[in-house]
Enzyme design. Structure first.
Site, PDB file in Angstrom:
ATOM      1  CB  THR A   1      -0.902   0.007   1.261  1.00 67.66           C
ATOM      2  OG1 THR A   1      -1.601   1.250   1.355  1.00 67.66           O
ATOM      3  CG2 THR A   1      -0.076  -0.152   2.526  1.00 67.66           C
TER       4      THR A   1
ATOM      5  CE1 TYR B   1      -3.664  -1.766   5.632  1.00 65.45           C
ATOM      6  CE2 TYR B   1      -3.237   0.386   4.654  1.00 65.45           C
ATOM      7  CZ  TYR B   1      -3.526  -0.957   4.511  1.00 65.45           C
ATOM      8  OH  TYR B   1      -3.657  -1.504   3.253  1.00 65.45           O
TER       9      TYR B   1
ATOM     10  CD1 TRP C   1      -5.653   6.830  -2.436  1.00 65.80           C
ATOM     11  CD2 TRP C   1      -6.826   8.230  -3.732  1.00 65.80           C
ATOM     12  NE1 TRP C   1      -5.435   8.105  -1.969  1.00 65.80           N
ATOM     13  CE2 TRP C   1      -6.142   8.985  -2.738  1.00 65.80           C
ATOM     14  CE3 TRP C   1      -7.610   8.895  -4.662  1.00 65.80           C
ATOM     15  CZ2 TRP C   1      -6.233  10.380  -2.661  1.00 65.80           C
ATOM     16  CZ3 TRP C   1      -7.695  10.280  -4.592  1.00 65.80           C
ATOM     17  CH2 TRP C   1      -7.019  11.010  -3.601  1.00 65.80           C
TER      18      TRP C   1
END
Length: 281
Positions: A99, A123, A148
Site C-alpha cells: 500500500t 496500518y 485508492w
C-alpha cells in the site's frame, strides 16, 4: 501454472481469481475461512505444489488498526512472512500486495519504488513490516503497492459517495489529499502480466496514471451515477478528522513497470469510466 490466491473473497482477491480463470489459469481461491495466514503450518500446506502465490489477505481497516495494531500486524506482517517462507520452500513465485500507506505522504513528486518507507499510522507500519518480512524471506517475490483501490466486490469510496449523494443531496469531501484512484481489476491484470513477463523480483507500483484529489474523484463518481446536481463542497483534512492519519500525497511512480516490459495502468479517469458500470452496479 497453478496459482494460489489468499484473501480470495475480498475486493481485490475476487478480481484476481476472476482474471486468472478468464486467462485459463488453474486457481485455488482461499478466503479467510479456508486459510489462516497467521498459522505457518496452514500456509505451507496451502501453497504446496503452487507455481505462484498471490497474497491479497490483509487487515485493511485503517482506522481500527490504530487500536488493533496487534491484530493488523498478525495478518499484514506475520501472515506475509508465513506465505513468503512457504512460497520459498515450495519454489513458488509470490505476489504480495502492499500500500501507499507505507509512505508519510509529505512528498511533492511521485514516490519511486526505492523511496524509504516512513509510515505515519498503525496500518502503514504493519504493511511496511510485511514488505520487510517478504524481502527477508528469500522468496522470489513481486511486491505490488497500490492505492485508492475500488472495485465491484467490496466496500469502496465510489459506492459510498454514490449512495450518500443519492440519500443526502449534498456532500463534503476533502480536497487536500491527492492520489491515484485504481480499479482492483486493473491490479489483478497487472499481477498476471508481471508474472507472465517474468518480471524481476522487487517492488512495483500498481496504480492508475495521473492524479486527483478525493473531491475530484467524488465529482467523477457523481457524474457517472447521474448525480451531477448533488452539491459537493471541498473541505480540508483538518475539517474531517479520522482516527488514523491519511497521506496527503499518495502519488506513486510506475516507471519500474516499463523497465520490466509491462504496460502500466492507464489514466485514472479513463479507467474509472470503464469500471463505473460494474462498480456502481
Amino acid at each position: 501454472m497453478r496459482w494460489v490466491v489468499t484473501g480470495a473473497t475480498g475486493m481485490l482477491g475476487v478480481d484476481v481469481v476472476d482474471v486468472l480463470r478468464a486467462a485459463g489459469e488453474d486457481v485455488s481461491a482461499l478466503g479467510r475461512a479456508d486459510l489462516d495466514v497467521t498459522a505457518a503450518q496452514e500456509c505451507r500446506r496451502a501453497v504446496d505444489g503452487a507455481d505462484v502465490v498471490v497474497n491479497c489477505a490483509a487487515h485493511t481497516a485503517v482506522d481500527a488498526a490504530e487500536t488493533e495494531e496487534g491484530a493488523a500486524f498478525a495478518v499484514n506482517a506475520v501472515g506475509a512472512r508465513n506465505l513468503a517462507v512457504a512460497a520459498a520452500a515450495a519454489g513458488a513465485r509470490l505476489v504480495h500486495v502492499s500500500t501507499d500507506y507505507v509512505f508519510d505522504g509529505t512528498a511533492t513528486e511521485p514516490y519511486p519504488v526505492h523511496a524509504l518507507p516512513d509510515p505515519r499510522g498503525a496500518y502503514g507500519r504493519t504493511k511496511a513490516a510485511g514488505e520487510w518480512a517478504v524481502a527477508a524471506s528469500g522468496a522470489d517475490a513481486l511486491v505490488l503497492r497500490t492505492a485508492w483501490l475500488y472495485g465491484a466486490h467490496g466496500a469502496c469510496f465510489p459506492r459510498t459517495i454514490a449512495r450518500a449523494g443519492a440519500e443526502r443531496g449534498a456532500l463534503s469531501v476533502v480536497d487536500d489529499q491527492v492520489g491515484q484512484p485504481t480499479w482492483s481489476r486493473d491490479v489483478a491484470r497487472l499481477a498476471l502480466d508481471l508474472v507472465a513477463a517474468g518480471a524481476p523480483a522487487g517492488t512495483y507500483h500498481a496504480v492508475s496514471a495521473g492524479r486527483c484529489s478525493w473531491h475530484q474523484f467524488a465529482a467523477a463518481v457523481l457524474a457517472s451515477a447521474g448525480l451531477e446536481r448533488v452539491a459537493l463542497e471541498p473541505v480540508t483534512s483538518a475539517q474531517f478528522v479520522r482516527p488514523a492519519p491519511r497521506p496527503a500525497f499518495s502519488v506513486l511512480d510506475t516507471s519500474q513497470l516499463a523497465a520490466a516490459g509491462v504496460e502500466p495502468i492507464g489514466p485514472w479517469r479513463e479507467r474509472w469510466e470503464l469500471a463505473a458500470p460494474s462498480v456502481l452496479g
